[in-house]
Design an enzyme around this catalytic site. Structure first.
Site, PDB file in Angstrom:
ATOM      1  N   ASP A  34     -26.886  27.350 -16.140  1.00 49.99           N
ATOM      2  CA  ASP A  34     -26.818  27.473 -14.687  1.00 49.99           C
ATOM      3  C   ASP A  34     -26.036  28.710 -14.247  1.00 49.99           C
ATOM      4  O   ASP A  34     -25.160  29.187 -14.953  1.00 49.99           O
ATOM      5  CB  ASP A  34     -26.150  26.218 -14.078  1.00 49.99           C
ATOM      6  CG  ASP A  34     -24.776  25.949 -14.671  1.00 49.99           C
ATOM      7  OD1 ASP A  34     -24.596  26.152 -15.890  1.00 49.99           O
ATOM      8  OD2 ASP A  34     -23.868  25.551 -13.909  1.00 49.99           O
ATOM      9  N   GLU A  35     -26.403  29.182 -13.068  1.00 52.46           N
ATOM     10  CA  GLU A  35     -25.604  30.154 -12.310  1.00 52.46           C
ATOM     11  C   GLU A  35     -25.203  31.385 -13.108  1.00 52.46           C
ATOM     12  O   GLU A  35     -24.080  31.872 -12.994  1.00 52.46           O
ATOM     13  CB  GLU A  35     -24.342  29.460 -11.746  1.00 52.46           C
ATOM     14  CG  GLU A  35     -24.678  28.343 -10.792  1.00 52.46           C
ATOM     15  CD  GLU A  35     -23.459  27.580 -10.286  1.00 52.46           C
ATOM     16  OE1 GLU A  35     -23.384  27.381  -9.070  1.00 52.46           O
ATOM     17  OE2 GLU A  35     -22.601  27.174 -11.107  1.00 52.46           O
ATOM     18  N   TRP A  46     -30.876  20.189 -10.704  1.00 50.76           N
ATOM     19  CA  TRP A  46     -29.656  20.027  -9.894  1.00 50.76           C
ATOM     20  C   TRP A  46     -29.699  20.767  -8.578  1.00 50.76           C
ATOM     21  O   TRP A  46     -29.071  20.353  -7.603  1.00 50.76           O
ATOM     22  CB  TRP A  46     -28.412  20.467 -10.692  1.00 50.76           C
ATOM     23  CG  TRP A  46     -28.233  21.963 -10.818  1.00 50.76           C
ATOM     24  CD1 TRP A  46     -28.810  22.778 -11.742  1.00 50.76           C
ATOM     25  CD2 TRP A  46     -27.409  22.800 -10.001  1.00 50.76           C
ATOM     26  NE1 TRP A  46     -28.420  24.077 -11.557  1.00 50.76           N
ATOM     27  CE2 TRP A  46     -27.542  24.124 -10.490  1.00 50.76           C
ATOM     28  CE3 TRP A  46     -26.565  22.570  -8.912  1.00 50.76           C
ATOM     29  CZ2 TRP A  46     -26.873  25.212  -9.916  1.00 50.76           C
ATOM     30  CZ3 TRP A  46     -25.896  23.658  -8.339  1.00 50.76           C
ATOM     31  CH2 TRP A  46     -26.054  24.954  -8.852  1.00 50.76           C
ATOM     32  N   HIS A  71     -20.778  30.725 -17.232  1.00 52.11           N
ATOM     33  CA  HIS A  71     -19.700  29.716 -17.268  1.00 52.11           C
ATOM     34  C   HIS A  71     -18.960  29.789 -18.605  1.00 52.11           C
ATOM     35  O   HIS A  71     -18.505  28.767 -19.117  1.00 52.11           O
ATOM     36  CB  HIS A  71     -20.259  28.307 -17.027  1.00 52.11           C
ATOM     37  CG  HIS A  71     -20.659  28.075 -15.596  1.00 52.11           C
ATOM     38  ND1 HIS A  71     -19.761  27.697 -14.628  1.00 52.11           N
ATOM     39  CD2 HIS A  71     -21.860  28.184 -14.982  1.00 52.11           C
ATOM     40  CE1 HIS A  71     -20.401  27.577 -13.467  1.00 52.11           C
ATOM     41  NE2 HIS A  71     -21.662  27.872 -13.651  1.00 52.11           N
ATOM     42  N   ARG A  86     -12.665  22.126 -15.791  1.00 51.53           N
ATOM     43  CA  ARG A  86     -11.916  22.536 -14.584  1.00 51.53           C
ATOM     44  C   ARG A  86     -10.593  21.800 -14.544  1.00 51.53           C
ATOM     45  O   ARG A  86      -9.565  22.369 -14.191  1.00 51.53           O
ATOM     46  CB  ARG A  86     -12.730  22.262 -13.334  1.00 51.53           C
ATOM     47  CG  ARG A  86     -13.707  23.356 -12.964  1.00 51.53           C
ATOM     48  CD  ARG A  86     -14.670  23.730 -14.078  1.00 51.53           C
ATOM     49  NE  ARG A  86     -15.622  24.744 -13.688  1.00 51.53           N
ATOM     50  CZ  ARG A  86     -16.815  24.473 -13.156  1.00 51.53           C
ATOM     51  NH1 ARG A  86     -17.234  23.232 -13.000  1.00 51.53           N
ATOM     52  NH2 ARG A  86     -17.616  25.468 -12.801  1.00 51.53           N
ATOM     53  N   ASP A 131     -16.363  25.547 -19.941  1.00 50.58           N
ATOM     54  CA  ASP A 131     -16.657  26.274 -18.706  1.00 50.58           C
ATOM     55  C   ASP A 131     -15.683  27.442 -18.637  1.00 50.58           C
ATOM     56  O   ASP A 131     -14.946  27.703 -19.602  1.00 50.58           O
ATOM     57  CB  ASP A 131     -16.570  25.354 -17.474  1.00 50.58           C
ATOM     58  CG  ASP A 131     -17.570  25.760 -16.389  1.00 50.58           C
ATOM     59  OD1 ASP A 131     -17.460  26.898 -15.886  1.00 50.58           O
ATOM     60  OD2 ASP A 131     -18.456  24.965 -16.060  1.00 50.58           O
ATOM     61  N   GLU A 161     -13.431  20.642 -10.180  1.00 51.59           N
ATOM     62  CA  GLU A 161     -12.569  21.636  -9.531  1.00 51.59           C
ATOM     63  C   GLU A 161     -11.526  20.944  -8.657  1.00 51.59           C
ATOM     64  O   GLU A 161     -10.354  21.311  -8.666  1.00 51.59           O
ATOM     65  CB  GLU A 161     -13.401  22.577  -8.639  1.00 51.59           C
ATOM     66  CG  GLU A 161     -14.204  23.617  -9.389  1.00 51.59           C
ATOM     67  CD  GLU A 161     -15.622  23.144  -9.688  1.00 51.59           C
ATOM     68  OE1 GLU A 161     -15.854  21.914  -9.743  1.00 51.59           O
ATOM     69  OE2 GLU A 161     -16.496  24.018  -9.881  1.00 51.59           O
TER      70      GLU A 161
HETATM   71  C1  ACM Z   1     -24.230  23.177 -11.557  1.00 50.54           C
HETATM   72  O1  ACM Z   1     -23.858  22.423 -10.642  1.00 50.54           O
HETATM   73  N1  ACM Z   1     -23.848  24.428 -11.585  1.00 50.54           N
HETATM   74  C2  ACM Z   1     -25.107  22.691 -12.592  1.00 50.54           C
END
Ligand code: ACM
Length: 594
Positions: free
Chosen positions: A309-310, A376, A243, A140, A169, A449
């Site tokens: 993740d995500e 997390w 990501h 970021r 990312d 970020e």
């Molecule tokens: C995360 O905070 N997306 C691992």
């Protein structure tokens, strides 16, 4: 620790003696750490003098209490004895010794007129957990090799032993991979934006990408060696399947859509742009094999972090190749499709001699057979993985995310959420009913970020990472908040001497709006995390100081006409926090939101 009468005086004649030549590198780090301030070079002596010596011994017969990281440190007026089973234990003992010297020892300039004394002590010390980590996101915002080394160097002071390096990312690919030049010639570049990351304008047609940063493989080797000298293992992360916009910007055929994208500069894109690798293309697994093969060679640690993740799965739902994978493998949900992807990634990681670790989403579609989990989103992922007999690193955002606010958003740089120092400190990594042998340890994560430079990374890290360090090191029964705060406060002058930035947000009054249970009228409770503070307040639009009314514990009500409450904390006559001015509107908003 036992504090004893007397002190050892360090001076230019103090010698060092090593039981094994392998300790030379550990001694050299200590020498470097004290050389600028003291001017002493403290040479290594080939014989063991009776006095004025710092003697470092590796036990010939292991001391079973100390394990692989513990040490015994004995300081008398005549000599300092530091003994351990391992070099790591010696290194940690030297960090403690450094802390026992006056704060000025951390100065980058020669300090004159100081007696470099070390109090006489007897210390036996060893950690509770073997994984004591911090993560830095360099995607970021990019941090140079020198900045990363500075961060790692400070981690070593507090006996952290894992540096998790978030190398990829949506906003930048940060590591050179031979044979895949576009990862860095395209993936490491984005258009420049400054300010409120996440709200930026997307790249404009024809706009040059001139914000760049990546590490060459030589850089990586240098940082790995730098960390290894400080007994820190680097955990590299390549975050897939999501990501991955920087990776996809470099090699667009890897996504489901195959659309050409620019590296994201911090503009909104989630669920709109396809930042997810297609699970149904061979090229996905081929490129990951090339990448992870090189990562495995560059990083000597046992684990590679594969993210996970995500992952927004909407593109998989629409892509015939991903759908075909589901049909051919009898997968019923998109989570199972991610599970399939993770199992294939684990095969790649294992083939290159490493173990896989991922964020807790890798549990959702069936955990890969040998994967470790970094919990997390809370602790449930960690609990579930441990119950499946998988290793776990606890890093729940509510206790471990160093990018969250640490004080009132009205006086802190913009970010999101809230993680005050006490929420870090009171975290217990082993959930009730979980076999503690599966809990490897704890990690703090600094997502970047809202962290555009190293000074701010330091500000967000310290002192909260001190709490993480203590949770990782100290037996739960030995934790003591007031004692911790006293030790944190003793470290502040050391950070000052080092010119490391840190937050003093722990002194801020905590403003808690409540509604009177009978009248529903707005009331405000004030408290502090730290004892021995007095909060003063005003409603009249002026800045309170210690001549103003002191908060006594009874909730405050706004006098007629008042629209703003101002609060400040003092210790005696010393102001400890900024004045925080909060409006009725903001209090009402918080009542609704919190
Ligand atoms: C995360 O905070 N997306 C691992």
């Amino acid at each position: 620790m036992q504090l004893l009468p007397g002190k050892f005086m360090l001076n230019a004649q103090t010698a060092c003696w090593l039981s094994h030549d392998s300790l030379r590198s550990d001694w050299e780090i200590f020498q470097q750490d004290i050389r600028q301030a003291t001017g002493f070079s403290l040479p290594i002596s080939t014989h063991l003098p009776a006095r004025h010596v710092i003697a470092l011994h590796i036990f010939s017969k292991p001391d079973s209490l100390l394990g692989s990281e513990g040490y015994r440190l004995t300081v008398t007026p005549e000599k300092i004895d530091l003994a351990a089973n391992t070099r790591t234990g010696i290194f940690y003992g030297l960090q403690t010794l450094l802390q026992l010297l006056p704060p000025q020892v951390e100065s980058h300039e020669l300090v004159k007129g100081i007696a470099w004394t070390i109090p006489c002590v007897q210390i036996v010390d060893y950690p509770r957990f073997h994984w004591r980590g911090l993560m830095l996101d360099v995607s970021r915002h990019f941090f140079t090799k020198q900045e990363v080394e500075a961060y790692i160097d400070e981690m070593a002071r507090f006996k952290f032993n894992v540096f998790h390096w978030h190398l990829s990312d949506d906003n930048g690919w940060r590591i050179e991979i031979k044979g895949l030049p576009r990862l860095t010639s395209v993936g490491a570049w984005r258009v420049s934006r400054t300010g409120d990351f996440g709200t930026f304008a997307p790249p404009q047609p024809g706009e040059p990408a001139d914000d760049r940063g990546y590490y060459t493989q030589d850089d990586i080797r240098e940082v790995v060696a730098f960390a290894a000298k400080r007994h820190i293992t680097i955990l590299p992360e390549i975050d897939v399947p999501a990501h991955s916009l920087a990776l996809i910007a470099a090699y667009p055929n890897l996504s489901c859509t195959g659309l050409p994208y620019a590296v994201n500069p911090g503009s909104p894109f989630y669920r709109i742009l396809d930042n997810v690798l297609c699970t149904g293309k061979d090229s996905t697994y081929l490129i990951l094999d090339t990448i992870f093969a090189q990562i495995a060679r560059l990083f000597p640690g046992p684990y590679i972090h594969v993210g996970g993740d995500e992952a927004y799965k909407g593109f998989w739902a629409q892509d015939p190749r991903d759908q075909a994978v589901m049909q051919q493998n009898g997968l019923h949900t998109l989570e199972e499709l991610q599970g399939y992807f993770e199992r294939r990634v684990e095969q790649i990681i294992l083939a290159h001699g490493k173990k896989m670790i991922g964020w807790d989403e890798i549990l959702e579609g069936g955990l890969a057979p040998e994967a470790a989990v970094m919990s997390w989103r809370g602790i449930q992922g960690g609990i579930a993985a441990a119950k499946l007999h998988h290793d776990v690193v606890m890093s729940p955002w509510g206790h471990c995310y160093l990018d969250l606010y640490q004080g009132d958003p009205l006086v802190e740089p913009k970010t999101y959420g809230m993680l005050r120092l006490d929420s870090c400190y009171f975290y217990e990594p082993v959930p009730p009913g979980v076999d503690s042998s599966y809990i490897l340890g704890i990690q703090g994560n600094l997502w970047a970020e809202h962290v555009p430079n190293l000074r701010h990374a330091e500000y967000m890290t310290w002192p909260r990472a001190l709490a993480i360090a203590e949770v990782g090191w100290t037996p739960a029964a030995e934790k003591n908040w007031d004692d911790f705060i006293a030790r944190v406060e003793a470290l502040f002058p050391r950070f000052d001497a080092q010119e490391i930035k840190y937050a003093t947000s722990m002194y801020q009054p905590i403003i808690q709006p409540v509604r009177d249970s009978l009248t529903a009228e707005l009331e405000v409770k004030l408290r502090t995390q730290v004892a021995n503070l007095q909060v003063y307040y005003s409603f009249d639009g002026t800045n309170p100081d210690y001549f103003y009314p002191a908060y006594q514990g009874k909730p405050l009500r706004f006098p007629k006409g008042a629209t703003t409450l101002r609060v400040v904390s003092y210790r005696g006559k010393q102001q400890m926090s900024p004045v925080i001015a909060i409006s009725v509107d903001e209090l009402q908003r918080r009542l609704g939101n919190y």
